[in-house]
Design a protein around this motif. Structure first.
Motif, short mmCIF file in Angstrom:
data_model
loop_
_atom_site.label_atom_id
_atom_site.label_comp_id
_atom_site.label_asym_id
_atom_site.label_seq_id
_atom_site.Cartn_x
_atom_site.Cartn_y
_atom_site.Cartn_z
N ASP A 179 0.85 -1.19 0.00
CA ASP A 179 0.00 0.00 0.00
C ASP A 179 0.89 1.24 0.00
O ASP A 179 1.38 1.65 1.04
CB ASP A 179 -0.90 -0.01 1.23
N PRO A 180 1.12 1.83 -1.17
CA PRO A 180 2.06 2.95 -1.25
C PRO A 180 1.69 4.11 -0.34
O PRO A 180 2.56 4.78 0.22
CB PRO A 180 2.01 3.37 -2.72
N HIS A 181 0.39 4.32 -0.17
CA HIS A 181 -0.03 5.51 0.58
C HIS A 181 0.28 5.41 2.05
O HIS A 181 0.33 6.40 2.76
CB HIS A 181 -1.50 5.78 0.32
N MET A 194 4.07 4.37 -10.82
CA MET A 194 4.01 5.30 -11.94
C MET A 194 5.40 5.50 -12.53
O MET A 194 5.58 5.48 -13.75
CB MET A 194 3.44 6.64 -11.52
N ARG A 195 6.37 5.69 -11.67
CA ARG A 195 7.74 5.88 -12.14
C ARG A 195 8.19 4.69 -12.97
O ARG A 195 8.72 4.85 -14.07
CB ARG A 195 8.69 6.05 -10.94
N TYR A 196 7.98 3.51 -12.43
CA TYR A 196 8.45 2.32 -13.13
C TYR A 196 7.74 2.17 -14.47
O TYR A 196 8.38 1.90 -15.50
CB TYR A 196 8.26 1.07 -12.26
N GLY A 236 3.46 -1.52 -13.47
CA GLY A 236 4.28 -1.04 -12.36
C GLY A 236 3.70 -1.45 -11.03
O GLY A 236 4.42 -1.82 -10.10
N LYS A 237 2.39 -1.42 -10.94
CA LYS A 237 1.76 -1.77 -9.68
C LYS A 237 1.97 -3.25 -9.38
O LYS A 237 2.28 -3.63 -8.25
CB LYS A 237 0.26 -1.46 -9.78
#
Length: 891
Positions: free
Chosen positions: A8-10, A558-560, A582-583
């Motif tokens: 969970d990135p957030h 997003m970066r990847y 990426g996700k």
RNA sequence: GGGCCAUUAGCUCAGUUGGUUAGAGCGCCACGUUGACAUCGUGGAGGUCAGUGGUUCGAAUCCACUAUGGCCCACCA
């Protein structure tokens, strides 16, 4: 630290960014570390009015990857952020707001008060885009955030202007400039976009003077400009008009008689072959007018309405005047005809209004002399464009460069440092004159400063060194200039990149010539298009907002994804589902790490060599060594997506698909072998996090911390400042790689038998592996435990030249026969079909391979290795084919 | 008018100096899986590499031309 099963990135991103800031990770040390080399990147300063778009996100990611990579490699790394004051754009925003909220114009406030408003606005809203860069993970040194209207940069602008003035490179000229009637300012050629539009071509009849009843017809797309005509031109060899050259026509609505001249530039085939000359409102006509000494008449006011030269049409807008002039001519029977035509119309980038060529007094910079070193630098390879093709684009522009109109009729910007005395004699050779001071040359008192401001690029072209303190010889300038890497969009190669390079040579005078180039590598990144192939833009409303993407997928994902889908400078169509990749990848890394963390020995450092290492251990360490070298090489050469692909394959296909599965067979084993596996897991994860960090900085930092906790110790430092992994101490192990390949072949063969026979995946199988080769049999014997441990097989017989058991299916892998006994539920027909198909395909391949091997040219030219490889392949194909055929016959 | 880029699987794209059975991800179909991960695993279908000609023993790859799409520069009365 408990890791959630799905990343969970957030839950992490903001805290991690704050950790980096608190630790000062992005600020280089006060003193340059001994022995380190500087690595400096300047952000292309976005407009203060800007908001992050996909192009920024991509370019921010590219720069951040480079910067994080170099920082880890031990370079003395600096990435300077900042914003551009963006004259017209910003002034327009504030004017609009002022009018909407208070009903006032900038004139109502006056210059000083208005500028105060703009600064207020900048304080409140000007940092939005920089905040957004932080969300992306950009590792800029925020303590050095610069703005093109800062006091330091303003001083640099005045200094640079003064130097150019003293060298005589600044001049004032009455020139035809591109006038934006909406914004009421001159704009440069590069701020204009030519748009193809449908228009009309009007044929106007001008009465020939002294020959009643004879007319000369001219064709024009802009009939209203006829009021500014001062001549008519025909081609010198045009027989139709030969007798008229030297004569005059009577210009309708005026009492002017204007000359008919011969001019080479007239195309006899276009229109009537006669062209009206309007030097005041057309660049080509201006040139023609100069050649024939024709007067210049300006018929327009600055807002685009007709002035007194417009006769009875004075006061009308351009559009209205066109209609009125045409109607009036028609009434006089001077309109011959109207044709439809397609032609391109110059539009202002900023206001999208039609540009009006207008004669006015402007300041220019002579560019020829400045361009020379900038051309040389690129020709001599001091500056490399990536992709290389932009070199040509850059050189073409510089070689035909026009002088630069630097004055803008705005208030927001650097006011031109030119002062006038009471006789209007200008002076630009002092930076600090005031009204009342004596003019340095005439001695008369200064009465005013030029009210115009400089073009925005007249400050941003100083960006690489002015942000480091120039014109002062600061320690920063010494340490961090010239810069190493610049990444930007292609549409500012002329506007910004070329000018920065010129400025570097012109102003970085404290440096030897070879060190003056503003940067060493200029990367021109991909243009992000929408799913239909159109450029993403705010006005078209087809953009994907990077912040929405971050909200849904996380910054790392997003970066990847952005890096993976933008091959070197190649445009890319972006649709939102691309971010799934990426996700998924970040989630895969996360879960691989979770597995590793569950299987670590606290406080124990395992040997990564010795007898306890199994073949899979030596294999994955060997792969890690290869991948480390490859990724390092790719990043050093700015091949971002190659590095990304390599890491993806390693993490997913090697580490997760094979190593983790094999390591599970030793999970929890409390002996040297188990410890070795745990040691290898720890090492591979440690290095992989390092290699991935430039791509997915947030997640790898979180895992870095968790890894050290699981090992029962504090991380010595944040991953963001940890040294780049190297393959040192890791051995390339060809034997281990070969053995693992053999195991993969065996499993592949078993799987293909399952697929062919429809035997369910987890249903235990008994396999018989038959090989003619004693060494292979020995290797397989060693790998027995692992093969069984993978769960595909319940029993295994290994031997040389074994008989095929009754009622079994076979597959072939690496010269090895794999027999799997068949149950009663097996579809023999399907099996036969599958095997037949395979045999057919092999037949084709054998045919083409043997043909190749019979080819004398191939044998002669291809090289020994290639030939040997082909032979080996052919042998393998033939073995497989004959074994399969034998098995097929036995079914 | 000059120049640049692209054209490879249904979609988005890789394919490094010419030489593996042309690849990946998504999507699709079948099967499987609940102790790292269903954001998973295994298998499969799907491609005359835009077209034509050339160079070469051999071309997705190099050359020429053509077509389609996109971009840039110049001109446009």
């Amino acid at each position: 630290m408990e890791l959630e099963p799905r990343y969970d990135p957030h839950a992490h991103e903001q805290a991690i960014y704050q950790t980096w800031l608190d630790a000062g990770c992005f600020t280089p040390p006060k003193e340059q570390p001994p022995g380190s080399k500087p690595f400096t990147v300047m952000i292309p300063p976005p407009n203060v009015t800007g908001v992050l778009h996909m192009g920024h996100a991509l370019n921010g990611t590219i720069q951040d990857i480079v910067v994080r990579f170099r920082r880890a490699q031990g370079y003395d790394t600096l990435w300077v952020p900042g914003t551009d004051h963006a004259g017209i754009a910003t002034q327009a925003v504030v004017e609009k707001k002022l009018y909407a909220e208070e009903g006032k114009t900038r004139e109502d406030l006056g210059r000083e008060a208005f500028l105060a408003r703009v600064f207020d606005w900048k304080e409140q809203h000007g940092n939005i885009i920089l905040e957004q860069f932080r969300r992306l993970g950009a590792s800029c040194d925020w303590s050095r955030t610069a703005f093109t209207m800062d006091a330091e940069l303003s001083a640099a602008v005045r200094e640079s202007f003064l130097r150019l003035w003293k060298k005589g490179l600044i001049y004032r000229g009455a020139r035809l400039v591109n006038w934006d009637c909406v914004l009421q300012t001159a704009v440069s050629d590069d701020e204009i976009e030519n748009v193809e539009r449908k228009g009309k071509l009007w044929y106007l009849k001008y009465p020939v003077a002294g020959q009643a009843g004879r007319f000369l017809t001219v064709a024009t797309t802009r009939p209203e400009t006829m009021l500014g005509d001062t001549g008519v031109a025909v081609h010198p060899e045009d027989e139709r008009y030969g007798d008229l050259v030297g004569g005059h026509v009577e210009l309708p609505f005026t009492d002017r008689k204007i000359p008919i001249v011969a001019d080479e530039t007239v195309d006899p085939k276009f229109g009537t072959g006669a062209v009206k000359i309007t030097p005041g409102h057309d660049p080509a006509d201006y040139e023609r007018g100069q050649r024939h000494q024709l007067p210049v008449i300006n018929i327009l006011n600055k807002d685009g309405t007709l002035n007194d030269e417009g006769q009875q049409f004075a006061g009308a807008s351009r559009e209205q005047a066109r209609k009125d002039v045409v109607a009036a001519l028609e009434q006089l029977e001077l309109l011959e005809k109207i044709e439809d035509i397609k032609h391109s119309v110059p539009l202002s980038d900023r206001s999208k209004s039609v540009i009006e060529p207008l004669v006015s007094e402007q300041w220019f910079v002579k560019m020829g002399e400045l361009a020379e070193p900038a051309i040389r630098a690129v020709n001599e390879g001091k500056l490399q464009f990536r992709p290389e093709r932009w070199k040509k684009v850059y050189l073409d522009w510089l070689e035909g460069v026009h002088d630069w109109c630097i004055s803008r009729q705005l208030w927001w910007g650097h006011q031109i440092p030119i002062w006038y005395d009471e006789d209007d004699v200008p002076c630009g050779s002092a930076t600090d004159l005031k009204v009342g001071d004596p003019h340095p040359e005439t001695g008369k008192p200064i009465v005013r400063q030029d009210p115009d401001v400089l073009d925005t690029w007249a400050s941003s072209w100083l960006w690489p060194f002015a942000t480091l303190g120039w014109p002062n010889k600061t320690a920063d300038l010494e340490r961090f200039y010239p810069t190493q890497f610049l990444s930007t969009a292609r549409d500012i190669i002329y506007l910004w990149v070329a000018r920065m390079i010129m400025a570097g040579y012109e102003f970085a005078d404290h440096l030897p010539e070879e060190q003056r180039c503003a940067f060493a590598v200029c990367n021109i990144h991909a243009t992000v298009l929408d799913a239909k192939g159109k450029r993403m833009s705010k006005s078209a409303g087809n953009g994907i907002d990077p912040l929405d993407v971050i909200a849904e997928y996380g910054a790392d994902a997003m970066r990847y994804s952005l890096i993976m889908l933008t091959r070197e400078g190649q445009d890319v169509r972006l649709s939102e589902n691309r971010f799934e990749e990426g996700k998924r990848f970040t989630n895969k890394i996360w879960n691989a790490a979770r597995f590793v963390l569950m299987n670590l020995d606290k406080g124990r450092v395992a040997e990564l060599s010795g007898a306890a290492l199994q073949v899979e251990d030596r294999w994955i360490l060997s792969r890690l060594a290869a991948v480390t070298d490859e990724v390092t090489d790719d990043l050093e050469n700015y091949r971002f997506n190659d590095a990304g692909t390599t890491l993806y394959r390693f993490v997913w296909n090697d580490f997760c698909d094979w190593y983790l599965e094999l390591a599970k067979t030793r999970q929890g084993q409390d002996d040297d072998s188990g410890a070795a596996a745990r040691g290898v897991l720890s090492r591979v994860l440690t290095d992989t996090l390092g290699l991935l960090h430039p791509f997915t900085p947030f997640q790898t930092e979180v895992l870095w911390k968790a890894l050290h906790e699981a090992l029962g110790r504090e991380a010595e430092q944040l991953l963001a400042v940890t040294a780049w992994p190297t393959a040192e101490g890791l051995e390339r192990d060809v034997q281990a790689e070969e053995r693992l390949n053999l195991m993969q072949d065996v499993v592949g063969a078993v799987r293909s038998v399952r697929a062919l026979t429809g035997v369910a995946e987890r249903k235990p199988l008994t396999a018989v592996l038959s090989t003619p080769d004693a060494a292979t049999a020995a290797v397989l014997e060693e790998a027995r435990a692992q093969l069984l441990g993978l769960g595909h097989l319940s029993e295994l017989t290994i031997g040389r030249d074994l008989e095929r058991p009754a009622n079994s299916a076979a597959a072939v892998a690496g010269g090895l026969e794999v027999f799997v006994p068949l149950g009663e539920d097996v579809d023999t027909a399907k099996l036969k079909e599958g095997l037949t198909k395979r045999v057919e395909k092999l037949g084709k391949v054998i045919m083409s391979t043997s043909k190749k091997l019979e080819n004398p040219g191939f044998l002669k030219n291809a090289g020994e290795d290639a030939v040997a490889e082909e032979r080996a392949k052919l042998a393998e194909f033939e073995t497989e084919s004959s074994l399969l055929q034998r098995n097929l016959a036995g079914l």
